[in-house]
Design an enzyme around this catalytic site. Sequence first.
Site, mmCIF file in Angstrom:
data_model
loop_
_atom_site.group_PDB
_atom_site.id
_atom_site.type_symbol
_atom_site.label_atom_id
_atom_site.label_comp_id
_atom_site.label_asym_id
_atom_site.label_seq_id
_atom_site.Cartn_x
_atom_site.Cartn_y
_atom_site.Cartn_z
ATOM 1 N N GLY A 192 2.827 -8.703 5.940
ATOM 2 C CA GLY A 192 3.516 -7.721 6.782
ATOM 3 C C GLY A 192 2.563 -6.585 7.036
ATOM 4 O O GLY A 192 1.369 -6.706 6.724
ATOM 5 N N GLY A 193 3.048 -5.461 7.603
ATOM 6 C CA GLY A 193 2.192 -4.333 7.973
ATOM 7 C C GLY A 193 1.218 -3.964 6.874
ATOM 8 O O GLY A 193 0.005 -4.115 7.036
ATOM 9 N N ASP A 194 1.739 -3.485 5.732
ATOM 10 C CA ASP A 194 0.839 -3.111 4.637
ATOM 11 C C ASP A 194 1.253 -3.817 3.347
ATOM 12 O O ASP A 194 1.121 -3.287 2.266
ATOM 13 C CB ASP A 194 0.827 -1.586 4.446
ATOM 14 C CG ASP A 194 2.211 -1.026 4.194
ATOM 15 O OD1 ASP A 194 3.192 -1.804 4.266
ATOM 16 O OD2 ASP A 194 2.330 0.181 3.905
ATOM 17 N N GLU A 195 1.788 -5.025 3.531
ATOM 18 C CA GLU A 195 2.250 -5.818 2.377
ATOM 19 C C GLU A 195 1.351 -7.026 2.183
ATOM 20 O O GLU A 195 1.031 -7.723 3.140
ATOM 21 C CB GLU A 195 3.665 -6.338 2.646
ATOM 22 C CG GLU A 195 4.769 -5.367 2.332
ATOM 23 C CD GLU A 195 6.094 -6.068 2.507
ATOM 24 O OE1 GLU A 195 6.487 -6.829 1.597
ATOM 25 O OE2 GLU A 195 6.695 -5.898 3.578
ATOM 26 N N LEU A 248 0.844 -1.194 0.000
ATOM 27 C CA LEU A 248 0.000 0.000 0.000
ATOM 28 C C LEU A 248 0.880 1.245 0.000
ATOM 29 O O LEU A 248 1.905 1.293 0.679
ATOM 30 C CB LEU A 248 -0.923 0.014 1.231
ATOM 31 C CG LEU A 248 -1.854 -1.196 1.410
ATOM 32 C CD1 LEU A 248 -2.788 -0.965 2.595
ATOM 33 C CD2 LEU A 248 -2.659 -1.463 0.135
#
Lengths: 193, 326
Positions: B243-246, B203
């Site tokens: 992952g966080g925004d992956e 993102l």
Amino acid sequence: MHGLVNRAIQCFLRDTYGDAVWQTVAAAADAPREGFEAMLRYPPATTEALLDAAAAALDRSRDSILEDLGTYLVSHPNNAALRRLLRFGGVSFADFLHSLEDLPGRARLAVPDLNVPVFELEDRGDTLHLTCRGGSPGAGLVLLGLLRALADDYGALALIDHAGDDEGGDIITIRLLDQSHGEARRFALAPTA
Amino acid sequence: MDGPGDVFPLLIGQSALDRLMPMHVRLAPNGVIAAAGPTVRKVAGPIVGRPFFEVFQIRRPAGIGDMRALCATSGERIRLALAAPPCTALRGFAVPVGADGGAIVKLSFGIGLADAVRDHGLTDSDFAPTDLAVEMLYLIEAKGLVADELTRLTERLQGARDAAERQAMTDTLTGLFNRRALEASLDRLIAARRPFALMHIDLDRFKEVNDTLGHAAGDHVLTEAARIMLAGTRGGDTVARIGGDEFVILLPGLTDAGAVERIAERIIARLELPITFGEHTCRISASAGIVMSTAYADPEADRLLSDADRALYASKHGGRGRATLG
């Protein structure tokens, strides 16, 4: 301890006193949240904690709870299967009593690793002296309740008492007054579908 | 015949025989049933006076149809059944008795005991006190109960295992698969030699949402992004947050890179639409890197992931909000 024992205590408390009482006891005894599994093993301390918690929650002695547990095992509709297995032991209450020495063998046929007491039956005229050794602590009291309920089940009138301990074994005295005092509950060799 | 019984000949009455062997039939030399024990009569009905080979069918050994053949079995086990319904199966053996060719056949229910007891309403008193029939019925019932309990336990454990497995494979915030599940799916596709496309999505401007509107807004945006990716893919595709925004999307069966790029562009376009959070409007975008398994002679998971990552960074450096084929 065999899960069957803990499971029996759990079902007894729930069926007799309701789910709220069982939840209180379970929490106090640190029992598994989802209840006990009949076919798993648990540490002996768990059963002890369960009985202590039940005694505290119900404000009753452990002995009287154990005796009621024995009665429950025979007389509650949820235990119809166990009652049937017990009734295979004899065609009358007297016949059943004389087969008591076979009971541990019968129990092991069903559940090989169940810790069942050893029974000795002594005929003293009009009274039978049943000595119950080994097994889990309190097994003699459970047996007391169980025998009283079974006498009813067979329609027999009998005086059954706990006559104390003898060298670590429980002694139960049985005076059979009338074999066919009341109506026996039905039992057929073939289970009803 | 020899043996101690013949040294001291025994005269035994029918009623004693009935009590000793409730399941016997006495046969006259002509094969007619001369007497039958009480349990046989309960099971087979009024059979005295009828021919044995009419009332019973001998199944094994084959070819036994008369008294001579029956007596020749000389104590060997015979398998037979009632000729009339419910055709109860029996086992037995015949012993010749007397000098004139009669015999006694002793019967039992064998393994069909439970059915026979049910079909004929038998009770404890129908069996000799030494008979283990009642013990066997007890055992059948007890073992049945234990087996049922074990089956239920196994089902509960299986259910718990499935739930734990699902949980271990799920990203709790978005409900998407997690990295572990992605790796498992990727390994399965490679092992099955199925062609697929792998899309790595990151993102853009997500950090700004988090920093200005807080984690709750960030979580909301991630959940929305997950929903958009699920909506933009097929049921059999694997959409994972790694992952966080992956995110990584596996698209099995796709070999047309152009089609995969169009899917990526459509997802990115949807992600660029404003996302409402309370009274705020969040605006993000996304960059994507795509690899096609068919571009590799021998696809390896790590290689595909790192190539997709490199393609993703090409998209980032190229101005974001786009997809690059690696």
